[in-house]
Structures are given as C-alpha cells and as structure tokens.
Design a protein around this motif. Structure first.
Motif, short mmCIF file in Angstrom:
data_model
loop_
_atom_site.label_atom_id
_atom_site.label_comp_id
_atom_site.label_asym_id
_atom_site.label_seq_id
_atom_site.Cartn_x
_atom_site.Cartn_y
_atom_site.Cartn_z
N UNK A 129 -12.04 3.12 -3.10
CA UNK A 129 -12.41 1.77 -3.56
C UNK A 129 -12.77 1.72 -5.04
N UNK A 130 -13.12 2.85 -5.64
CA UNK A 130 -13.55 2.89 -7.03
C UNK A 130 -12.39 2.96 -8.03
N UNK A 131 -11.18 3.10 -7.55
CA UNK A 131 -10.02 3.25 -8.45
C UNK A 131 -9.67 1.96 -9.16
N UNK A 132 -9.22 2.10 -10.39
CA UNK A 132 -8.76 0.96 -11.18
C UNK A 132 -7.25 1.08 -11.39
N UNK A 133 -6.57 -0.04 -11.39
CA UNK A 133 -5.13 -0.07 -11.59
C UNK A 133 -4.81 0.19 -13.07
N UNK A 134 -3.96 1.15 -13.35
CA UNK A 134 -3.56 1.47 -14.73
C UNK A 134 -2.57 0.45 -15.28
N UNK A 135 -1.86 -0.24 -14.39
CA UNK A 135 -0.80 -1.14 -14.82
C UNK A 135 -1.26 -2.51 -15.27
N UNK A 136 -2.53 -2.83 -15.22
CA UNK A 136 -3.00 -4.14 -15.64
C UNK A 136 -3.39 -5.00 -14.46
N UNK B 97 2.95 5.47 -10.65
CA UNK B 97 2.16 5.74 -11.85
C UNK B 97 0.99 6.69 -11.60
N UNK B 98 0.88 7.21 -10.40
CA UNK B 98 -0.13 8.22 -10.02
C UNK B 98 -1.56 7.79 -10.35
N UNK C 272 -3.24 4.26 -6.38
CA UNK C 272 -2.92 3.03 -5.65
C UNK C 272 -1.41 2.96 -5.47
N UNK C 273 -0.97 3.02 -4.23
CA UNK C 273 0.47 2.98 -3.94
C UNK C 273 0.92 1.53 -3.79
N UNK C 274 2.00 1.17 -4.45
CA UNK C 274 2.65 -0.13 -4.33
C UNK C 274 1.74 -1.31 -4.68
N UNK C 275 0.93 -1.16 -5.73
CA UNK C 275 0.07 -2.28 -6.13
C UNK C 275 0.91 -3.46 -6.57
N UNK C 276 0.42 -4.65 -6.27
CA UNK C 276 1.19 -5.86 -6.56
C UNK C 276 0.25 -6.94 -7.09
#
Length: 87
Positions: free
Chosen positions: A50-57, A79-80, A83-87
């Motif tokens: 839950x603490x992860x942040x998306x690198x892609x914006x 993007x490692x 988070x897999x398949x973030x949308x």
C-alpha cells in the motif's frame, strides 16, 4: 458412552476442518495473460504494498493491494515500480 465420545470427536473434527478451510480471499492468486485481462477485474492494477507510489504519474484508479496477486502477475509490471498494470 463410546458412542457419545465418537459423536463428540466426529463433530469436533468437522468443525475444526471447516474453520480452517480457506476463504475466497485466501485462494490462489490468478495469473492474467495481459494487462487488458487484469484491468477488467482490477481497474487500477495490482500493487504489492500500500505504500508504493506510481512512477508513471497520475492514474485514474487506485490499485488493489495484494502481495500474492502481484507476485502472480509481476511480469506485467513493465516499469518495475511494484504496481502491475496501473491505469
């Protein structure tokens, strides 16, 4: 007396087995073949923590947090970032 003991033992075994049986949340995580399939069920993707942040914006949806589900679909995390398949 033996019959009562047998009934008590049988019922306690049945209750013990049913209390230990896995629920649907504990079932084996499903591996999806691509992000399109995964996003049909999990719109925001799957995060391992839950603490992860998306690198892609910015993303439209919050990811579902499940370490087991992420592990089964980690190949879809291009993007490692955890988070897999973030949308």
């Amino acid at each position: 007396m033996k019959r009562i003991t047998a009934i008590v033992l049988s019922s306690s075994l049945l209750l013990g087995v049913s209390a230990v049986s896995p629920s649907s949340a504990d079932a084996a995580a499903k591996a999806y073949k691509n992000c399109t399939e995964l996003n049909k069920t999990y719109k925001g993707g799957v995060a391992k923590d839950a603490k992860l942040q998306n690198k892609g914006g910015k993303t439209k949806f919050a990811p579902t947090v499940s370490a087991e589900l992420y592990k089964a679909n980690s190949k879809l995390d291009r993007d490692k970032d955890g988070i897999a398949c973030e949308k």
